[in-house]
Motif scaffolding. Structure first.
Motif, mmCIF file in Angstrom:
data_model
loop_
_atom_site.group_PDB
_atom_site.id
_atom_site.type_symbol
_atom_site.label_atom_id
_atom_site.label_comp_id
_atom_site.label_asym_id
_atom_site.label_seq_id
_atom_site.Cartn_x
_atom_site.Cartn_y
_atom_site.Cartn_z
ATOM 1 N N VAL A 104 -19.364 -45.928 10.788
ATOM 2 C CA VAL A 104 -18.530 -45.159 9.869
ATOM 3 C C VAL A 104 -19.345 -44.092 9.144
ATOM 4 O O VAL A 104 -18.825 -43.374 8.308
ATOM 5 C CB VAL A 104 -17.868 -46.061 8.807
ATOM 6 N N THR A 105 -20.635 -43.995 9.448
ATOM 7 C CA THR A 105 -21.435 -42.962 8.792
ATOM 8 C C THR A 105 -21.429 -41.684 9.617
ATOM 9 O O THR A 105 -21.024 -41.674 10.782
ATOM 10 C CB THR A 105 -22.906 -43.392 8.623
ATOM 11 N N VAL B 52 -16.669 -47.660 16.954
ATOM 12 C CA VAL B 52 -16.962 -47.702 15.522
ATOM 13 C C VAL B 52 -17.089 -49.157 15.069
ATOM 14 O O VAL B 52 -18.044 -49.537 14.385
ATOM 15 C CB VAL B 52 -15.863 -46.971 14.723
ATOM 16 N N GLY C 109 -21.104 -50.948 10.096
ATOM 17 C CA GLY C 109 -21.200 -49.905 9.073
ATOM 18 C C GLY C 109 -21.774 -48.604 9.608
ATOM 19 O O GLY C 109 -21.317 -47.511 9.238
ATOM 20 N N MET C 110 -22.737 -48.694 10.500
ATOM 21 C CA MET C 110 -23.344 -47.475 11.035
ATOM 22 C C MET C 110 -22.308 -46.588 11.721
ATOM 23 O O MET C 110 -22.446 -45.371 11.766
ATOM 24 C CB MET C 110 -24.449 -47.822 12.046
ATOM 25 N N SER D 54 -19.579 -41.538 15.440
ATOM 26 C CA SER D 54 -18.443 -41.101 14.631
ATOM 27 C C SER D 54 -17.990 -39.700 15.036
ATOM 28 O O SER D 54 -16.821 -39.356 14.896
ATOM 29 C CB SER D 54 -18.786 -41.151 13.143
#
Lengths: 398, 380, 402
Positions: free
Chosen positions: B343-344, B335, B340-341, B350
């Motif tokens: 946490v999507t 992660v 940021g990607m 994820s």
């Protein structure tokens, strides 16, 4: 897929155990068991016994006078030697320069050098690192200039382990200062008694002397002592480093270390009970034991690949990283187990012959020096940072 | 000693790899997760046809005579695809307990249909207060004529929504948390008196809270001996743990591969971010963690049928500790390196992270198994 | 050197507490303690109350309408509000663009924008990151081309911003845009304020791994922005950007929230059954909470030391990056241990339960539904506001001189 040993492997294991029990001198076994320092003669007596049996160079193929063990046999041999408290085999001859000589050397060199290594009649040491060349080994500056049928060697080597006991040293030297760093290096064998060589001890954090600086001042080395071609020494160097990494995980020694740690935790008291009954401390040991098991099975998987004709890849670098961290953790927990009695500094007791009375329990005085000393394991043999660099490049393609 | 796969085992590995590649693209999995039951009947049928539902059972029980290594091979591939079909509750836990403790009649009635893909199971052991203690059971079974009456609550029962039979761990005697006095019952999933509250889990599986309000079962519902189920349950759960470890190993391979690919292609400061040493070393640590997880899973798979129960228990707990540690490290690192990607909901990373997290919580987390391993190891 | 509070500070803390108790809606407070999601009203209602009191822009000097507090007052204010369960102040207006405007803006801009920020009448969001410009922010490519036409002097903005928190609630967005593509990366950037209702602005939600919607992509398609909305000179936006990032890092350690988090974790441990007792009776678990507690204390003392430097007129140096690193790690660890405390009951996915207004009863205890989603979601803390890797580079370069 089967964990159990075959009947042949079982028989071999019995044979190794019987041999170690009958040939390992009791005084040496006691020293190893109690963590005392060994002297040159201790190593030599044991290695010569192994040499006579043909097992000292246990990783060598039959062709070069080794026993030609299968990977499973190597595993058994290493584990039983450790369990029986045999000293570790000094690797500089048997695991390092020996294989370089039989792989890259000429027939004359093989005839001259291999037999004394197999029998442990000479002691080898390693001349790789220099004060300015540690992780960046290829930047080494020790110079060898050709004059007729000799090289004249000038420079210094450092972190030279047990050079004060050695008969010979294998060195990486720069023979072409104009070439790119890795291309102007040659691999030379140098007798330690050659005029111009000085050995200066380096005293370690634990007060012990195992490594040295070695100075070369116009040292004359016959060209016949060049292994491989001139300026192609980096090939030998890389080959040797890859070999070095395989055994460096020291799993059998760590298994023995965990067993010793448990014994100490049973002997140490806390609140009127053995320390091992402290749940949180016991769990730290358990965690360590699980780490050792994970490392052992990783090594077994590598060995199994090798047994089926595969080559150990650069992922063995991972074994060195974890193996060294585990060795450190064992000494750390041992020191923790000893508590304040780790503080007294009694260097004399590290030698078997001392008449000094220990302060605190007999195992106490070793704990801190070992912890300090073992910090070296994540630094030597290519620091763990360098190992991760190798994996990153060679395995992950980054 | 030989740790290599046999030719049959290699074929099994290839087949499972193919199944995951064909059926479990990321988008496919999303669709399967969104169906009502959360798994696909056609996939389950295919698993039966490929022989996977029966591979770990003896020929006598209608199976194909494999064992934990075969389970490991398949579960590892399932982990790579985050497969949603209820293999663990049905085959490893349900089938495992029936094969170990079932009467001849129970085996005949339950195992062949399970192997053919026509029956599914759930295992109801957990209660609100149990945490990871398999003996912390208060759902009560009392004698009622020749049969039994079950009353109480069970929680987070995976696959209860699809199970034809629920295997219920109940207290028939003894005090709270006593290992003695536990009994297993095979209960019809639709039995009168069972109220179900179904919900999805964080990692897109299905589980339920079950309330048993005087559920009557016959004497023939008892699986194994009355008051003596603990050993059977512990053994089955240890097998399930090893299977979960294999699944986690597959998850780690997949999440590491995705991360490696990402840091090779994502550019910042004019270079792929994989050129930064801090990420290189972290990636290497992920790789090493997955290696260790694989090693411990292999060790546990080889030892889980050992004659000595202490060896079995240590193997399962040791592997679960490693998987907890390695899974957390690989998941969190993946992660982080995705930025940021990571946490999507949009990338697979994820989803693997969530599954690895939930695997740690199942049947005892890292700390629980460290304690268990420690108690076993220090007693020796 | 003195850790104790002076009487006037004690009185101040009491005043803040009384204010929070009188003005914070009980429903909002309950969401804080149960870990549920706030809706826009929770934030705005509370921020407006603070605004009316003159406390929303609590870090601002008096000159710009702030309360002009000393560092001790700020510290107390933050801690008391966290203890009382207030939502954190959404930073984009009061902590980010506000200080940029009063530092770099014209008098006209100050008059126009600052009152709306102080009162929370206007909600702001941040247009910094782009899909190709994350850690390497200066590589941003959103283009602003200056045109003069009959309608006046404008920029036409085209591009995409991402990870924009609360863009779906925002009235205005402050953006870094490239005004000179030929200059060096950091030199061609300008700082623009854009009304979110301008034609050509589109917001697309990004759903996070816990299923929640906080962040968005913001697309800018031929968006016309008056030149009067530029802060500072053209091509000098990077100065504002750096100023803002340094301000952001200061509060990002979230010490007061973490102190509250440790307390809740202990409460949960006391409520979780284990072996006939509770998890709070398990020394292995309580030792982990204790370790966390000590980490929070160390972080708080580091923050206090930084504040003390500031009180003596010093500026917060690059070492505040370490506060961000440790602060984010601690927030993550709290979420991790909370999930562990819940055990297998962390598995049920109950998104409905994360909003107050549901009639559902939770599966498992009340504290269970947010545990795993929070753990998942909090992985962001070591990524946002400049990832921890970037923070370490800053420390390495600016503090250690490496």
């Amino acid at each position: 897929m089967d964990l159990a040993f075959t009947p042949e492997e079982q028989k071999f294991a019995d044979e190794v155990r019987a041999f170690v029990r009958s040939h390992l001198p009791a005084d040496i076994r006691d020293k190893v068991k109690n963590g005392k320092h060994l002297i040159r003669d201790d190593y030599m007596r044991w290695q010569q016994a192994l040499g006579k049996q043909g097992w000292l160079v246990y990783t060598w193929p039959k062709k070069h006078g080794g026993p030609g063990f299968t990977p499973a046999e190597r595993y058994i041999f290493e584990n039983i030697c450790a369990e029986e408290h045999a000293p570790g085999i000094i690797p500089f001859g048997t695991k390092m320069v020996g294989p370089v000589i039989y792989t890259f050397g000429n027939d004359e060199q093989k005839a001259k050098f291999l037999e004394p290594i197999r029998k442990s009649t000479v002691w080898w040491c390693q001349g790789y690192s220099e004060p300015g060349s540690g992780s960046d080994l290829a930047s080494l500056r020790t110079k060898a200039e050709k004059q007729g049928d000799h090289y004249i060697v000038n420079g210094s080597k450092t972190w030279n382990t047990m050079g004060h006991w050695a008969d010979w040293i294998f060195c990486l030297v720069r023979t072409d200062p104009k070439a790119k760093p890795q291309e102007g290096i040659s691999f030379l064998l140098i007798g330690m008694k050659t005029p111009g060589i000085t050995v200066k001890p380096i005293i370690m954090a634990d007060g012990g002397h195992e490594v040295n600086e070695v100075f070369f001042d116009n040292v004359k080395v016959p060209v016949a002592n060049l292994v491989g071609k001139e300026n192609e020494g980096w090939t030998c160097a890389k080959f040797l480093l890859a070999n070095e990494r395989l055994g460096i995980a020291a799993v059998p020694q760590s298994k023995r270390g965990v067993a010793a740690l448990k014994a100490i935790a049973r002997a140490e008291q806390e609140n009127g009970k053995p320390l091992i009954e402290n749940q949180s401390f016991a769990e730290k040991i358990a965690d360590l034991e699980i780490q050792v098991t994970a490392l052992e099975y990783t090594e077994l998987r590598v060995l199994s690949t090798m047994a089926h004709g595969g080559q150990p890849g650069p992922e063995v670098s991972g074994l060195k990283v974890r193996g060294s961290e585990i060795q450190q953790r064992i000494t750390e927990l041992t020191m923790e187990a000893v508590g304040e009695y780790a503080a007294p500094y009694l260097p004399g007791l590290l030698w078997q012959g001392s008449n000094e009375e220990p302060v605190g329990p007999a195992h106490a005085h070793l704990a801190a020096p070992r912890y300090f000393n073992t910090r070296k394991t994540t630094i030597y043999g290519g620091s763990n940072e360098i190992q991760k660099g190798i994996i990153s490049k060679m395995v992950l393609g980054l | 000693m030989d740790l290599s796969l046999s030719d049959e085992q290699k074929q099994l590995q290839d087949a499972a790899e193919r199944f995951v590649r064909d059926k479990y693209t990321f988008e496919n999995r999303r669709k399967i997760a969104a169906t009502e039951k959360g798994w696909l009947a056609e996939n389950w049928t295919q698993m039966a046809e490929l022989g996977w539902l029966g591979m770990a059972f003896s020929e006598e029980d209608g199976g194909y005579g494999g064992g934990p290594i075969e389970t490991m091979i398949v579960m590892e591939q399932f982990g790579k695809g985050l497969v949603l079909e209820p293999f663990l509750p049905t085959v490893v836990l349900g089938g495992g307990m029936i094969a170990k403790a079932g009467s001849k009649a129970q085996k005949e009635a339950l195992l062949p249909p399970m192997i053919e893909g026509k029956k599914q199971f759930a295992f109801a052991w957990l209660e609100r207060q149990s945490r990871y203690n398999l003996a912390d059971v208060s759902l009560k079974a009392t004698k009622e004529g020749s049969g039994w009456s079950l009353a109480g609550h069970k929680g987070v029962v995976y696959n209860a929504v699809s199970a034809d039979n629920i295997i219920v761990l109940a207290r028939t005697s003894g005090g709270a948390r006593e290992e003695k006095g536990l009994t297993l019952f095979v209960v019809d999933g639709k039995a009168k008196g069972i109220t179900r509250r179904d919900y999805p889990t964080q990692d897109a599986l299905r589980a339920s809270e079950l309330t048993f309000d005087k559920v009557s079962v016959g004497a023939d519902a008892v699986l194994g001996k009355v008051d003596d189920a603990f050993g059977v349950v512990e053994d089955a759960v240890d097998h399930a743990i090893v299977a979960l470890c294999a699944e986690a190993t597959g998850c780690m391979d997949a999440i590491n591969a995705a991360t490696l690919e990402y840091i090779k292609t994502r550019k910042q400061f004019g270079v792929p971010i994989g050129k930064f040493q801090v990420l290189q070393h972290r990636m290497v640590d992920c790789f090493t963690n997955a290696q260790e997880a694989r090693s411990m899973t292999l060790m546990a798979s080889l030892k889980i049928d050992d004659k000595d129960p202490v060896v079995r228990r240590k193997a399962a707990s040791g592997a679960k500790v490693q998987i907890g540690k390695s899974g957390k490290f690989c998941g969190q690192s993946a992660v982080q390196m995705h930025g940021g990607m990571g946490v999507t909901d949009e990338l697979s990373v994820s989803h693997y992270f969530k599954r690895l997290t939930m695997i740690d919580l199942m049947f005892g987390n890292q700390q629980h198994h460290l304690t268990r391993y420690s108690n076993l190891a220090m007693a020796a | 050197m003195d850790l104790a509070l002076k009487p006037e500070h004690k009185a101040f803390a009491d005043e803040v507490r009384a204010f929070a108790r009188a003005n914070l809606s009980p429903a909002t407070k309950a969401k804080t303690f149960s870990g549920k999601h706030y809706d826009k009203d929770d934030h705005i209602q509370w921020q407006k109350a603070l605004g009316q009191q003159g406390w929303l822009a609590y870090t601002w000097p008096k000159k710009y309408g702030g309360p002009g507090w000393d560092v001790t007052q700020r510290f107390l204010f933050e801690n008391v509000l966290a203890e009382e369960g207030a939502p954190r102040i959404i930073p984009f207006g009061p902590k980010m663009v506000g200080p940029v405007i009063y530092t770099f803006g014209t008098d006209e801009q100050k008059e126009r924008f600052l009152p709306g920020i102080r009162s929370s009448e206007v909600s702001w969001c941040q247009g910094y990151s782009e899909p190709g410009a994350g850690s390497d922010l200066a590589s941003l490519r959103t283009r602003a081309v200056r045109v003069e036409d009959a309608l006046g002097d404008h920029y036409i903005v085209n591009g995409q911003k991402t990870w924009t928190s609360f863009a779906h609630w925002g009235d205005w967005i402050f953006c870094l845009v490239r005004t000179n593509p030929d200059a060096k990366a950091q030199e061609g950037i300008s700082f623009l304020l854009i009304d979110m209702r301008t034609p050509g602005v589109t917001v697309r939600p990004i759903i996070m791994l816990d299923g929640a919607h906080h962040v968005n992509d913001v697309f800018l398609d031929n968006v016309k922005v008056p030149v009067a909305n530029r802060i500072g000179k053209e091509g000098e936006g990077w100065t504002c950007a750096k100023f803002l990032l340094a301000n952001e890092r200061l509060g990002i350690a979230e010490v007061p929230a973490s102190k509250r988090g440790v307390r809740s974790l202990r409460d949960i441990a006391r409520a979780e059954p284990q072996g006939g007792a509770t998890l709070a009776d398990d020394p292995a678990f309580t030792a982990q909470i204790a370790d966390l507690d000590l980490q929070v204390q160390a972080l708080e003392m580091s923050e206090l030391r930084a504040l003390s430097t500031m009180a003596l007129g010093g500026a917060p140096g690059p070492e505040v990056s370490t506060l961000k690193i440790r602060g984010s790690e601690i927030q993550q660890r709290i979420a991790e241990l909370t999930m562990e405390a819940v055990g297998e009951y962390a598995a049920p996915y109950q998104p409905g339960m994360l909003f107050q207004d549901t009639n559902e009863t939770p599966v498992g205890p009340d504290h269970a539904p947010p545990a795993a989603p929070r753990y998942f979601n909090f992985r962001k803390t070591s990524i946002y506001g400049g990832s921890n890797e970037i923070q370490k580079n800053i420390v390495s370069k600016m503090v250690l001189g490496l």
